[in-house]
Design an enzyme around this catalytic site. Structure first.
Site, short mmCIF file in Angstrom:
data_model
loop_
_atom_site.label_atom_id
_atom_site.label_comp_id
_atom_site.label_asym_id
_atom_site.label_seq_id
_atom_site.Cartn_x
_atom_site.Cartn_y
_atom_site.Cartn_z
N LYS A 130 0.83 -1.21 0.00
CA LYS A 130 0.00 0.00 0.00
C LYS A 130 0.87 1.26 0.00
CE LYS A 130 -1.99 1.71 4.03
NZ LYS A 130 -1.67 3.13 4.13
N ASN A 131 1.81 1.31 0.93
CA ASN A 131 2.56 2.55 1.10
C ASN A 131 3.56 2.81 -0.02
OD1 ASN A 131 1.10 2.96 3.36
ND2 ASN A 131 2.76 2.63 4.83
N ARG B 239 -4.58 10.06 4.39
CA ARG B 239 -3.47 10.92 4.73
C ARG B 239 -2.62 11.28 3.49
NH1 ARG B 239 -0.95 14.32 8.26
NH2 ARG B 239 1.25 14.21 7.82
N CYS C 209 -5.78 7.52 9.18
CA CYS C 209 -5.97 6.89 10.48
C CYS C 209 -5.65 7.87 11.61
CB CYS C 209 -5.05 5.67 10.60
SG CYS C 209 -5.71 4.24 9.74
N ARG D 151 -0.41 14.25 13.44
CA ARG D 151 -0.10 14.18 12.02
C ARG D 151 -0.15 15.54 11.30
NH1 ARG D 151 -2.19 8.55 9.56
NH2 ARG D 151 -0.11 8.57 8.69
N PRO D 152 0.70 16.48 11.71
CA PRO D 152 0.74 17.78 11.04
C PRO D 152 1.32 17.66 9.62
CG PRO D 152 2.53 17.62 12.62
CD PRO D 152 1.72 16.37 12.76
N ILE D 153 1.22 18.75 8.84
CA ILE D 153 1.78 18.71 7.47
C ILE D 153 2.80 19.83 7.26
CG2 ILE D 153 -0.16 17.52 6.38
CD1 ILE D 153 -1.14 20.30 5.41
N ASP D 154 3.31 20.39 8.37
CA ASP D 154 4.25 21.51 8.26
C ASP D 154 5.47 21.18 7.41
OD1 ASP D 154 4.72 19.70 10.42
OD2 ASP D 154 6.22 21.06 11.25
N LEU D 155 5.99 19.97 7.52
CA LEU D 155 7.20 19.62 6.76
C LEU D 155 6.91 19.50 5.26
CD1 LEU D 155 8.68 16.94 9.21
CD2 LEU D 155 9.24 19.37 9.05
N ASP E 51 4.27 0.74 12.15
CA ASP E 51 3.12 0.05 11.55
C ASP E 51 3.01 -1.42 11.97
OD1 ASP E 51 2.43 2.37 10.34
OD2 ASP E 51 2.85 1.74 8.29
N ILE F 99 6.96 7.27 17.19
CA ILE F 99 6.63 7.99 15.95
C ILE F 99 5.30 8.73 16.08
CG2 ILE F 99 6.30 7.79 13.45
CD1 ILE F 99 9.10 6.98 14.34
N ARG G 91 -8.59 -1.06 4.31
CA ARG G 91 -7.79 0.03 3.72
C ARG G 91 -6.42 -0.48 3.28
NH1 ARG G 91 -8.15 5.60 6.84
NH2 ARG G 91 -6.67 5.94 5.17
C1 UD1 Z 1 3.91 7.01 6.53
C2 UD1 Z 1 3.10 5.76 6.30
C3 UD1 Z 1 2.60 5.23 7.63
C4 UD1 Z 1 3.74 5.03 8.60
C5 UD1 Z 1 4.59 6.30 8.70
C6 UD1 Z 1 5.84 6.13 9.54
C7 UD1 Z 1 2.12 6.01 4.12
C8 UD1 Z 1 0.88 6.23 3.31
N1 UD1 Z 1 1.98 6.06 5.44
O1 UD1 Z 1 3.05 7.98 7.11
O2 UD1 Z 1 1.94 3.99 7.38
O3 UD1 Z 1 3.23 4.73 9.87
O4 UD1 Z 1 5.00 6.73 7.40
O5 UD1 Z 1 6.62 5.11 9.03
O6 UD1 Z 1 3.17 5.76 3.57
N2 UD1 Z 1 5.36 14.85 10.91
C9 UD1 Z 1 5.42 16.19 11.23
N3 UD1 Z 1 5.21 17.09 10.21
C10 UD1 Z 1 4.94 16.70 8.92
C11 UD1 Z 1 4.88 15.33 8.63
C12 UD1 Z 1 5.10 14.42 9.65
O7 UD1 Z 1 5.67 16.57 12.37
O8 UD1 Z 1 4.74 17.58 8.07
C13 UD1 Z 1 5.57 13.86 12.01
C14 UD1 Z 1 4.37 12.93 12.20
O9 UD1 Z 1 3.38 13.51 13.01
C15 UD1 Z 1 5.01 11.73 12.83
C16 UD1 Z 1 6.40 11.69 12.18
O10 UD1 Z 1 6.62 12.98 11.63
O11 UD1 Z 1 5.17 11.94 14.21
C17 UD1 Z 1 6.53 10.66 11.08
O12 UD1 Z 1 5.50 10.83 10.15
P1 UD1 Z 1 5.68 10.49 8.60
O13 UD1 Z 1 6.96 9.77 8.41
O14 UD1 Z 1 5.46 11.73 7.83
O15 UD1 Z 1 4.48 9.52 8.36
P2 UD1 Z 1 3.47 9.50 7.14
O16 UD1 Z 1 4.16 9.86 5.89
O17 UD1 Z 1 2.24 10.25 7.53
#
Ligand code: UD1
Length: 420
Positions: free
Chosen positions: A23-24, A93, A117, A122-126, A306, A328, A398
């Site tokens: 999936k990922n 997401r 989920c 799960r912010p998107i700032d990065l 995961d 995480i 999913r």
């Molecule tokens: C992806 C996977 C998910 C897996 C995760 C960690 C997919 C579709 N999903 O999720 O199954 O559990 O990697 O291996 O591939 N963060 C921030 N700011 C951001 C983005 C992330 O602070 O802009 C934080 C998150 O809240 C979290 C950490 O970074 O604490 C890791 O998240 P991230 O690696 O981004 O996970 P996803 O890409 O959402």
């Protein structure tokens, strides 16, 4: 109306299960396909809800898609709509990574906030930081909007922490940017490597993935993508946990090679055994008996978050005390309270879960509240006394294409039902 899974526990597993496509890995490859104005194909693509959801988003943008068995064809010739409504983005997401692809393709994009989920903030700032570094102007109101009137420009992107999604965002946006982009401190998960391989089939110039620095030489345009989706490491780990919890031996086919090391390490510490070659893995959980002093989730190559819930279900069956530390996501213990209902002794305190294992598990009515936690309940039910009914199947589907058929084929007493 949702489906539920019914499991009569206590029967050891045997036989073989073939692991579905990842999936990922598939989701970002689907997003990448938007970068070519023509037909791209993903072979052995899993037919799961999240993939269907991404497919619908591509269609909403104007793409024409179709399946031939498990091969997904995406004709993105006319996928030029500039907006993805929240009814689509709110379902998953990884919809957010489409902002980078839309910017790269058409210099603008507007999309609803991402869902997915509920396992933490799960912010998107990065994600947004990466796009801004490449010259995008981001505005946020009820939707997120990005514009780059003169196109995206290569630049340095230095991530303060490793994020899988934000690294994918940066890759997808930079492959068509003018000049060179350097991504420092990127995620190193296998899904990043697979995305880079896929982008290279489209003609992208990328080096360094899997290290601390990825370099992208921006191109004017990309060609069609074509690749087989790799096997799903999390699904493979889930079935290994199913065999571990039931103290069984099974054979897994189509197993990702070299991507499960941290997990297999923990599995062996519990007493699990395995042997494998060329995509086949025979796993034997008959000697599982050791608790784990400390299991910490971490970015790759560390232990994958995961698989944390699924291992928790196994540890509930192992006499002695185990400690899990989730590093995480801050809210990833939703399955624990359901496992407790089944008789497990688990105490949650912040990011730690203390599992006092070895108490018998009993079949109960429980609810899956997110994807991997749902899989953990399936694992617990397989070794519980009596019948477990797991509602919330839509979370499980999913990411798992045919969990009931797979386990049924391995001897489990499992079926799918529809809520009245
Ligand atoms: C992806 C996977 C998910 C897996 C995760 C960690 C997919 C579709 N999903 O999720 O199954 O559990 O990697 O291996 O591939 N963060 C921030 N700011 C951001 C983005 C992330 O602070 O802009 C934080 C998150 O809240 C979290 C950490 O970074 O604490 C890791 O998240 P991230 O690696 O981004 O996970 P996803 O890409 O959402």
């Amino acid at each position: 109306m949702d489906d539920y899974i019914c499991i009569v526990g206590g029967k050891p597993l045997k036989g073989a299960i073939s692991v579905q496509g990842s999936k990922n890995a598939a989701l970002p490859m689907m997003a990448a396909s938007l970068l070519h104005r023509g037909i791209s194909v993903l072979k052995e693509c899993p037919r799961i809800t999240d993939v269907f959801c991404m497919e619908q988003i591509l269609q909403a943008l104007g793409a024409v898609t179709w399946w031939e068995d498990h091969d997904l064809y995406m004709d993105c010739t006319n996928a030029d709509k500039e907006e993805i409504p929240e009814i689509y983005t709110g379902r998953m997401r990884s919809s957010v990574i489409l902002l980078g692809t839309m910017l790269a393709r058409n210099k603008r994009g507007r999309l609803g906030y991402p869902g997915g989920c509920v396992i933490g903030k799960r912010p998107i700032d990065l994600h947004l930081y990466a796009l801004e570094q490449l010259g995008a102007v981001i505005e946020k109101d009820q939707m997120i909007q990005g514009t780059a009137p003169s196109g995206l420009h290569g630049n340095e992107i230095l991530f303060p922490k490793r994020s899988v999604g934000a690294t994918q965002q940066a890759l997808l946006a930079s492959v068509l940017a003018k000049g060179e982009t350097i991504i420092k401190n990127p995620a190193r998960e296998p899904e990043i490597l697979w995305l880079c391989r896929y982008l290279r089939t489209m003609g992208a110039k990328i080096t360094g993935e899997g290290t601390d620095c990825i370099i992208i030489e921006g191109m004017e345009e990309l060609g069609p993508g074509c690749m087989r989706v790799p096997p799903d490491r999390i699904v493979a780990g889930t079935y290994i946990c199913a065999a571990a919890a039931t103290r069984s031996e099974i054979t897994l086919e189509n197993v990702p090679e070299g991507e499960l090391d941290a997990f297999l390490d923990v599995y062996c510490k519990m007493g699990g055994q395995y042997q494998g070659n060329s995509g086949k893995l025979i796993v034997n959980g008959q000697n599982i008996h050791c608790p784990i002093k400390l299991l910490e989730t971490a970015v790759y190559p560390g232990f994958p978050t995961d698989l944390q819930s699924q291992v928790m279900a196994v540890l509930a069956t192992v006499p002695g005390e185990s400690l899990i530390r989730e590093q995480i996501f801050e809210d990833r213990y939703k399955a624990a309270q359901e496992l407790v209902q089944m008789g497990a002794h688990i105490r949650i305190s912040g990011r730690e879960a203390r599992v006092q294992g070895g108490y018998p598990l009993y079949g109960r009515q429980v609810t899956a509240r997110e994807l991997r936690g749902g899989a953990a309940l399936v694992i617990a039910a397989l070794c519980a006394k009596g019948t477990t009914r797991i509602s919330g199947y839509s979370f499980i589907s999913r990411g798992y294409e045919h969990i009931c058929e797979d386990l049924l084929g391995a001897g489990a007493r499992i079926s799918l039902g529809r809520e009245a």
